[in-house]
Design a protein around this motif. Structure first.
Motif, PDB file in Angstrom:
ATOM      1  N   GLY A   1       0.681  -1.078   0.502  1.00 34.54           N
ATOM      2  CA  GLY A   1       0.284   0.038   0.084  1.00 34.54           C
ATOM      3  C   GLY A   1       0.990   1.482  -0.198  1.00 34.54           C
ATOM      4  O   GLY A   1       1.274   1.686   1.206  1.00 34.54           O
ATOM      5  N   SER A   2       0.960   1.834  -1.308  1.00 38.34           N
ATOM      6  CA  SER A   2       2.103   2.949  -1.255  1.00 38.34           C
ATOM      7  C   SER A   2       1.150   4.373  -0.654  1.00 38.34           C
ATOM      8  O   SER A   2       1.804   4.957  -0.154  1.00 38.34           O
ATOM      9  N   ALA A   3       0.247   4.441  -1.158  1.00 40.65           N
ATOM     10  CA  ALA A   3      -0.985   5.896  -1.066  1.00 40.65           C
ATOM     11  C   ALA A   3      -0.916   5.993   0.328  1.00 40.65           C
ATOM     12  O   ALA A   3      -0.575   7.087   1.012  1.00 40.65           O
ATOM     13  N   ALA A   4      -1.077   5.041   1.383  1.00 37.33           N
ATOM     14  CA  ALA A   4      -1.454   4.877   2.771  1.00 37.33           C
ATOM     15  C   ALA A   4       0.347   5.130   3.356  1.00 37.33           C
ATOM     16  O   ALA A   4      -0.156   6.288   4.458  1.00 37.33           O
ATOM     17  N   ARG A   5       1.502   5.059   3.159  1.00 37.66           N
ATOM     18  CA  ARG A   5       2.740   5.679   3.466  1.00 37.66           C
ATOM     19  C   ARG A   5       2.911   6.885   2.927  1.00 37.66           C
ATOM     20  O   ARG A   5       3.997   7.525   3.969  1.00 37.66           O
ATOM     21  N   LEU A   6       2.341   7.667   2.297  1.00 34.72           N
ATOM     22  CA  LEU A   6       2.583   8.440   1.735  1.00 34.72           C
ATOM     23  C   LEU A   6       1.942  10.359   2.095  1.00 34.72           C
ATOM     24  O   LEU A   6       1.829  10.808   1.935  1.00 34.72           O
TER      25      LEU A   6
ATOM     26  N   LEU B   1       8.105   1.881 -13.149  1.00 35.43           N
ATOM     27  CA  LEU B   1       6.156   1.896 -12.002  1.00 35.43           C
ATOM     28  C   LEU B   1       6.431   1.704 -10.448  1.00 35.43           C
ATOM     29  O   LEU B   1       6.278   2.450  -9.812  1.00 35.43           O
ATOM     30  N   THR B   2       6.287   0.266 -10.519  1.00 40.09           N
ATOM     31  CA  THR B   2       6.313  -0.317  -9.536  1.00 40.09           C
ATOM     32  C   THR B   2       7.512  -0.379  -8.387  1.00 40.09           C
ATOM     33  O   THR B   2       7.546   0.617  -7.695  1.00 40.09           O
ATOM     34  N   ARG B   3       9.225  -0.135  -9.107  1.00 39.58           N
ATOM     35  CA  ARG B   3       9.897   0.423  -8.277  1.00 39.58           C
ATOM     36  C   ARG B   3      10.003   1.828  -8.171  1.00 39.58           C
ATOM     37  O   ARG B   3      10.456   2.200  -6.669  1.00 39.58           O
ATOM     38  N   PHE B   4       9.115   3.036  -8.945  1.00 31.57           N
ATOM     39  CA  PHE B   4       9.225   4.267  -8.315  1.00 31.57           C
ATOM     40  C   PHE B   4       8.401   4.185  -7.096  1.00 31.57           C
ATOM     41  O   PHE B   4       8.606   5.008  -6.471  1.00 31.57           O
ATOM     42  N   PHE B   5       7.014   3.466  -7.546  1.00 34.58           N
ATOM     43  CA  PHE B   5       6.222   3.953  -5.897  1.00 34.58           C
ATOM     44  C   PHE B   5       6.939   3.326  -4.536  1.00 34.58           C
ATOM     45  O   PHE B   5       7.259   3.635  -4.121  1.00 34.58           O
ATOM     46  N   SER B   6       8.039   2.456  -4.534  1.00 36.12           N
ATOM     47  CA  SER B   6       8.764   1.310  -3.851  1.00 36.12           C
ATOM     48  C   SER B   6       9.700   2.357  -3.351  1.00 36.12           C
ATOM     49  O   SER B   6      10.185   2.701  -1.728  1.00 36.12           O
ATOM     50  N   LEU B   7       9.938   3.314  -4.647  1.00 40.14           N
ATOM     51  CA  LEU B   7      11.226   4.818  -3.804  1.00 40.14           C
ATOM     52  C   LEU B   7      10.847   5.487  -3.196  1.00 40.14           C
ATOM     53  O   LEU B   7      11.064   5.811  -2.199  1.00 40.14           O
ATOM     54  N   LEU B   8       9.631   5.652  -3.403  1.00 41.66           N
ATOM     55  CA  LEU B   8       8.858   6.421  -2.259  1.00 41.66           C
ATOM     56  C   LEU B   8       7.790   6.064  -1.053  1.00 41.66           C
ATOM     57  O   LEU B   8       8.125   7.203  -0.118  1.00 41.66           O
ATOM     58  N   SER B   9       7.610   4.595  -0.946  1.00 44.09           N
ATOM     59  CA  SER B   9       6.697   4.877  -0.010  1.00 44.09           C
ATOM     60  C   SER B   9       7.687   3.796   0.903  1.00 44.09           C
ATOM     61  O   SER B   9       7.385   4.049   2.408  1.00 44.09           O
ATOM     62  N   LEU B  10       8.761   3.102   0.980  1.00 43.06           N
ATOM     63  CA  LEU B  10       9.482   2.967   1.573  1.00 43.06           C
ATOM     64  C   LEU B  10       9.931   3.585   2.646  1.00 43.06           C
ATOM     65  O   LEU B  10      10.306   3.821   3.567  1.00 43.06           O
ATOM     66  N   ASP B  11      10.405   5.222   1.919  1.00 42.31           N
ATOM     67  CA  ASP B  11      11.273   5.796   2.698  1.00 42.31           C
ATOM     68  C   ASP B  11      10.920   7.570   2.191  1.00 42.31           C
ATOM     69  O   ASP B  11      11.490   7.992   1.594  1.00 42.31           O
ATOM     70  N   PRO B  12       9.559   8.111   2.570  1.00 47.39           N
ATOM     71  CA  PRO B  12       8.922   9.270   1.885  1.00 47.39           C
ATOM     72  C   PRO B  12       9.546  10.314   1.959  1.00 47.39           C
ATOM     73  O   PRO B  12       9.608  11.489   1.513  1.00 47.39           O
ATOM     74  N   ASP B  13      10.303  10.347   3.210  1.00 54.66           N
ATOM     75  CA  ASP B  13      11.462  11.836   3.476  1.00 54.66           C
ATOM     76  C   ASP B  13      12.156  11.573   2.601  1.00 54.66           C
ATOM     77  O   ASP B  13      13.144  12.742   2.565  1.00 54.66           O
ATOM     78  N   MET B  14      12.895  10.733   1.432  1.00 54.53           N
ATOM     79  CA  MET B  14      14.436  10.218   1.036  1.00 54.53           C
ATOM     80  C   MET B  14      13.321  11.292  -0.541  1.00 54.53           C
ATOM     81  O   MET B  14      14.055  10.949  -1.232  1.00 54.53           O
ATOM     82  N   ALA B  15      12.193  10.887  -0.750  1.00 60.30           N
ATOM     83  CA  ALA B  15      11.544  10.710  -1.941  1.00 60.30           C
ATOM     84  C   ALA B  15      12.534  12.478  -2.823  1.00 60.30           C
ATOM     85  O   ALA B  15      12.549  12.477  -3.946  1.00 60.30           O
ATOM     86  N   GLY B  16      12.752  13.559  -2.051  1.00 60.15           N
ATOM     87  CA  GLY B  16      12.675  14.964  -2.888  1.00 60.15           C
ATOM     88  C   GLY B  16      14.199  14.632  -2.790  1.00 60.15           C
ATOM     89  O   GLY B  16      14.432  15.598  -3.542  1.00 60.15           O
TER      90      GLY B  16
END
Length: 254
Positions: free
Chosen positions: A76-81, A115-130
């Motif tokens: 669940g990527s959305a809930a983590r963000l 896209l799957t890899r990108f969503f994992s990148l975002l959701s596993l560490d949202p603070d590093m997304a920037g």
């Protein structure tokens, strides 16, 4: 007719009293649509959030009809963000761009995996997304354009044929131009941020702005333009968020 496969939720629209029309991206079947009965009910609403990776099941009488969808949540990527507005805006933009450009039932496995890899990148560490999220998103948009047949040619300068100091892109042809060869045409060209040429480069805030303008030009003219559609609101909101960022807000090198 029925199938089961991992799938990314791209969008879910209410249908009737409690159902939803869901758009999914799968590896082998591409973009598919289905009816999720009870999809907007409280117990099921979280499953069909854009960006979620699910195990989807589709059933229908004919392969090209709007079949019935069910699914189990894998990630669940959305809930983590929810507490990371910029990362959530990136996810929403990518879902909307994929949903609006990919043809139905045409496989695009590279786009699915990236896209799957990108969503994992975002959701596993949202603070590093920037730090790396925007660069990954822009490179994914460039890959999407290529898969759709509207790719940019960033291999060599369109004027000299060399591969050094590529810094601009022709808005007409999509071909790269070196800084030395740009000459008087420089004001008419689109800036090419280095992050498109170096996958380890996270870019700066200005690079992200220029990158969004670059891929946005070809998305608007070709990918969406061929379908007589505007760029999706989710992508326009992301552009506004990046425009509002102060240099150095997310990346120490800005």
């Amino acid at each position: 007719m029925e199938w089961e496969a991992p799938a990314l939720v791209l969008s879910a629209s209410p249908y009737g009293e409690s159902s939803a029309i869901v758009h999914l991206l799968t590896e082998d079947l591409g973009l598919v649509h289905g009816l999720a009965r009870g999809g907007t009910a409280r117990a099921n609403r979280a499953l069909w959030q854009p960006g979620n990776l699910i195990r989807a099941s589709w059933r229908g009488r004919l392969p090209d009809q709007l079949g019935n969808l069910s699914g189990e949540l894998v990630h669940g990527s959305a809930a983590r963000l929810m507490s990371a507005p910029l990362a959530l805006a990136m996810l929403a933009s990518a879902c909307a761009v994929a949903d609006g450009t990919l043809p139905e039932r045409e496989p695009h496995p590279r786009i699915f995996h990236l896209l799957t890899r990108f969503f994992s990148l975002l959701s596993l560490d949202p603070d590093m997304a920037g730090w790396g999220g925007m660069a990954a998103l822009l490179r994914w948009e460039a890959c999407l354009l290529g898969d759709l047949g509207y790719g940019m040619d960033l291999s060599a300068c369109a004027v000299t044929g060399g591969s050094a100091e590529l810094a601009w892109v022709s808005p007409r042809t999509g071909r790269a131009v070196s800084d030395a060869a740009a000459g008087e045409w420089r004001p008419r060209l689109l800036r090419l941020p280095p992050l498109f040429l170096n996958e380890s480069d996270p870019g700066t805030v200005q690079d992200w702005r220029d990158g969004l303008r670059l891929t946005g030009h070809f998305l608007a003219r070709d990918a969406f333009g061929q379908r007589h559609r505007p760029l999706p609101p989710a992508r326009l909101r992301l552009v506004d968020m990046i425009d509002a960022l102060q240099p150095g807000a997310l990346h120490p090198d800005d």
